[in-house]
Every structure is written in C-alpha cells, then in structure tokens.
Design a protein around this motif. Structure first.
Motif, PDB file in Angstrom:
ATOM      1  N   GLU A 155     -37.718  14.393  34.743  1.00 63.29           N
ATOM      2  CA  GLU A 155     -36.728  15.466  34.873  1.00 63.29           C
ATOM      3  C   GLU A 155     -37.349  16.576  35.701  1.00 63.29           C
ATOM      4  N   CYS A 156     -36.560  17.191  36.559  1.00 62.46           N
ATOM      5  CA  CYS A 156     -37.013  18.347  37.325  1.00 62.46           C
ATOM      6  C   CYS A 156     -35.905  19.395  37.271  1.00 62.46           C
ATOM      7  N   TRP A 157     -36.245  20.579  36.765  1.00 65.35           N
ATOM      8  CA  TRP A 157     -35.286  21.661  36.548  1.00 65.35           C
ATOM      9  C   TRP A 157     -35.701  22.901  37.325  1.00 65.35           C
ATOM     10  N   ARG A 158     -34.719  23.656  37.754  1.00 68.43           N
ATOM     11  CA  ARG A 158     -34.963  24.866  38.537  1.00 68.43           C
ATOM     12  C   ARG A 158     -35.830  25.862  37.762  1.00 68.43           C
ATOM     13  N   ASP A 159     -35.522  26.039  36.464  1.00 63.94           N
ATOM     14  CA  ASP A 159     -36.249  27.033  35.673  1.00 63.94           C
ATOM     15  C   ASP A 159     -36.031  26.775  34.175  1.00 63.94           C
ATOM     16  N   GLN A 160     -36.717  27.534  33.348  1.00 69.65           N
ATOM     17  CA  GLN A 160     -36.639  27.362  31.898  1.00 69.65           C
ATOM     18  C   GLN A 160     -35.249  27.677  31.366  1.00 69.65           C
ATOM     19  N   THR A 161     -34.589  28.670  31.926  1.00 71.24           N
ATOM     20  CA  THR A 161     -33.245  29.036  31.486  1.00 71.24           C
ATOM     21  C   THR A 161     -32.280  27.863  31.665  1.00 71.24           C
ATOM     22  N   THR A 162     -32.362  27.220  32.806  1.00 73.71           N
ATOM     23  CA  THR A 162     -31.506  26.059  33.081  1.00 73.71           C
ATOM     24  C   THR A 162     -31.809  24.921  32.115  1.00 73.71           C
ATOM     25  N   LEU A 163     -33.079  24.635  31.897  1.00 72.82           N
ATOM     26  CA  LEU A 163     -33.460  23.570  30.974  1.00 72.82           C
ATOM     27  C   LEU A 163     -32.967  23.872  29.563  1.00 72.82           C
ATOM     28  N   ASP A 164     -33.135  25.112  29.125  1.00 69.13           N
ATOM     29  CA  ASP A 164     -32.665  25.494  27.786  1.00 69.13           C
ATOM     30  C   ASP A 164     -31.156  25.303  27.655  1.00 69.13           C
ATOM     31  N   ALA A 165     -30.415  25.697  28.688  1.00 69.62           N
ATOM     32  CA  ALA A 165     -28.955  25.541  28.660  1.00 69.62           C
ATOM     33  C   ALA A 165     -28.583  24.065  28.594  1.00 69.62           C
ATOM     34  N   TRP A 166     -29.260  23.228  29.367  1.00 73.46           N
ATOM     35  CA  TRP A 166     -28.988  21.790  29.348  1.00 73.46           C
ATOM     36  C   TRP A 166     -29.261  21.204  27.968  1.00 73.46           C
ATOM     37  N   ARG A 167     -30.360  21.582  27.382  1.00 72.99           N
ATOM     38  CA  ARG A 167     -30.714  21.024  26.071  1.00 72.99           C
ATOM     39  C   ARG A 167     -29.681  21.359  24.999  1.00 72.99           C
ATOM     40  N   ARG A 168     -28.985  22.463  25.164  1.00 79.03           N
ATOM     41  CA  ARG A 168     -27.934  22.823  24.191  1.00 79.03           C
ATOM     42  C   ARG A 168     -26.719  21.897  24.295  1.00 79.03           C
ATOM     43  N   VAL A 169     -26.497  21.291  25.462  1.00 78.05           N
ATOM     44  CA  VAL A 169     -25.316  20.435  25.649  1.00 78.05           C
ATOM     45  C   VAL A 169     -25.658  18.961  25.868  1.00 78.05           C
ATOM     46  N   ALA A 170     -26.913  18.638  26.020  1.00 80.69           N
ATOM     47  CA  ALA A 170     -27.328  17.250  26.299  1.00 80.69           C
ATOM     48  C   ALA A 170     -27.207  16.418  25.034  1.00 80.69           C
ATOM     49  N   LYS A 171     -26.210  15.596  25.016  1.00 78.25           N
ATOM     50  CA  LYS A 171     -25.995  14.706  23.877  1.00 78.25           C
ATOM     51  C   LYS A 171     -26.299  13.286  24.340  1.00 78.25           C
ATOM     52  N   GLY A 172     -27.482  12.825  24.040  1.00 77.62           N
ATOM     53  CA  GLY A 172     -27.872  11.473  24.424  1.00 77.62           C
ATOM     54  C   GLY A 172     -27.926  10.568  23.208  1.00 77.62           C
ATOM     55  N   PRO A 173     -28.078   9.292  23.443  1.00 80.55           N
ATOM     56  CA  PRO A 173     -28.191   8.350  22.326  1.00 80.55           C
ATOM     57  C   PRO A 173     -29.455   8.634  21.521  1.00 80.55           C
ATOM     58  N   ARG A 174     -29.396   8.327  20.277  1.00 81.28           N
ATOM     59  CA  ARG A 174     -30.558   8.519  19.402  1.00 81.28           C
ATOM     60  C   ARG A 174     -31.256   7.186  19.199  1.00 81.28           C
ATOM     61  N   GLY A 175     -32.529   7.234  19.133  1.00 80.12           N
ATOM     62  CA  GLY A 175     -33.330   6.044  18.899  1.00 80.12           C
ATOM     63  C   GLY A 175     -34.746   6.471  18.597  1.00 80.12           C
ATOM     64  N   LYS A 176     -35.532   5.557  18.147  1.00 77.33           N
ATOM     65  CA  LYS A 176     -36.914   5.870  17.831  1.00 77.33           C
ATOM     66  C   LYS A 176     -37.827   4.936  18.618  1.00 77.33           C
ATOM     67  N   PRO A 177     -38.345   5.407  19.770  1.00 81.21           N
ATOM     68  CA  PRO A 177     -39.268   4.574  20.525  1.00 81.21           C
ATOM     69  C   PRO A 177     -40.561   4.356  19.733  1.00 81.21           C
ATOM     70  N   ARG A 178     -41.232   3.293  20.039  1.00 79.10           N
ATOM     71  CA  ARG A 178     -42.490   2.967  19.365  1.00 79.10           C
ATOM     72  C   ARG A 178     -43.606   3.927  19.783  1.00 79.10           C
ATOM     73  N   GLU A 179     -43.558   4.380  21.026  1.00 83.98           N
ATOM     74  CA  GLU A 179     -44.582   5.277  21.551  1.00 83.98           C
ATOM     75  C   GLU A 179     -43.917   6.263  22.510  1.00 83.98           C
ATOM     76  N   VAL A 180     -44.379   7.502  22.495  1.00 80.04           N
ATOM     77  CA  VAL A 180     -43.865   8.522  23.409  1.00 80.04           C
ATOM     78  C   VAL A 180     -45.056   9.223  24.058  1.00 80.04           C
ATOM     79  N   ALA A 181     -45.078   9.253  25.370  1.00 86.97           N
ATOM     80  CA  ALA A 181     -46.106   9.958  26.134  1.00 86.97           C
ATOM     81  C   ALA A 181     -45.393  10.755  27.227  1.00 86.97           C
ATOM     82  N   VAL A 182     -44.893  11.918  26.871  1.00 81.21           N
ATOM     83  CA  VAL A 182     -44.107  12.751  27.773  1.00 81.21           C
ATOM     84  C   VAL A 182     -44.670  14.167  27.727  1.00 81.21           C
TER      85      VAL A 182
END
Length: 93
Positions: free
Chosen positions: A54-81
């Motif tokens: 993901e590449c975002w213009r700034d923190q404000t934009t990312l914060d706004a996206w996270r408030r509306v980003a409704k993605g599928p839920r799942g539990k990966p075995r490993e996360v390295a992000v």
C-alpha cells in the motif's frame, strides 16, 4: 508518504481464494483519494505467500481509509508487514 509492505502466509490451497476475496477492497482502495497504490497478490514463487503493498499520500488519508476499509476477515498463519514513512519519492532508474 506512507508505505505498508510485506506478506502473509496461508495454506497453499487457500491462498488464491484469499487473494480473490480482497479484489473489491483493492478496487475501492485504488479509487480512494490519497491512495497512490494498493495491491494484494499471490507470490510468483511461494504458493503459501500473499504479498501486500500500500502507498498513501499521508497519515490523514490512511486513517480515513482505515475507517471505511471493510475487507474480508481471516487469520493468516504468519504476518510480516511493516509501515514505512518517507518524505520523498525518486525515480529508481
């Protein structure tokens, strides 16, 4: 600029379905004001790996996206992000 990059791991037989489940979210993110790039994709080498970028213009934009980003839920075995902050971008070549 905010960059979020890394990968998750899931069972090989579930990976392509997991990537496809995020298709709508990727489309919405790419159309969202302030999103410079957004990708959730199957790795070309590792059948268990899902690459995230993901590449975002700034923190404000990312914060706004996270408030509306409704993605599928799942539990990966490993996360390295990780989240990276930068004040500039340059041509690589």
């Amino acid at each position: 600029m905010i960059i979020i990059a890394g990968y998750t791991r899931t069972d090989a037989e579930k990976r392509d379905g997991a990537v496809e489940a995020f298709r709508g979210m990727v489309e919405r993110a790419r159309a969202y004001d302030g999103c410079l790039d957004f990708s959730i994709s199957a790795d070309a080498v590792d059948p268990e790996r899902v690459n995230l970028f993901e590449c975002w213009r700034d923190q404000t934009t990312l914060d706004a996206w996270r408030r509306v980003a409704k993605g599928p839920r799942g539990k990966p075995r490993e996360v390295a992000v990780s989240l990276y902050r930068t004040d500039k971008a340059e041509k690589p070549f």
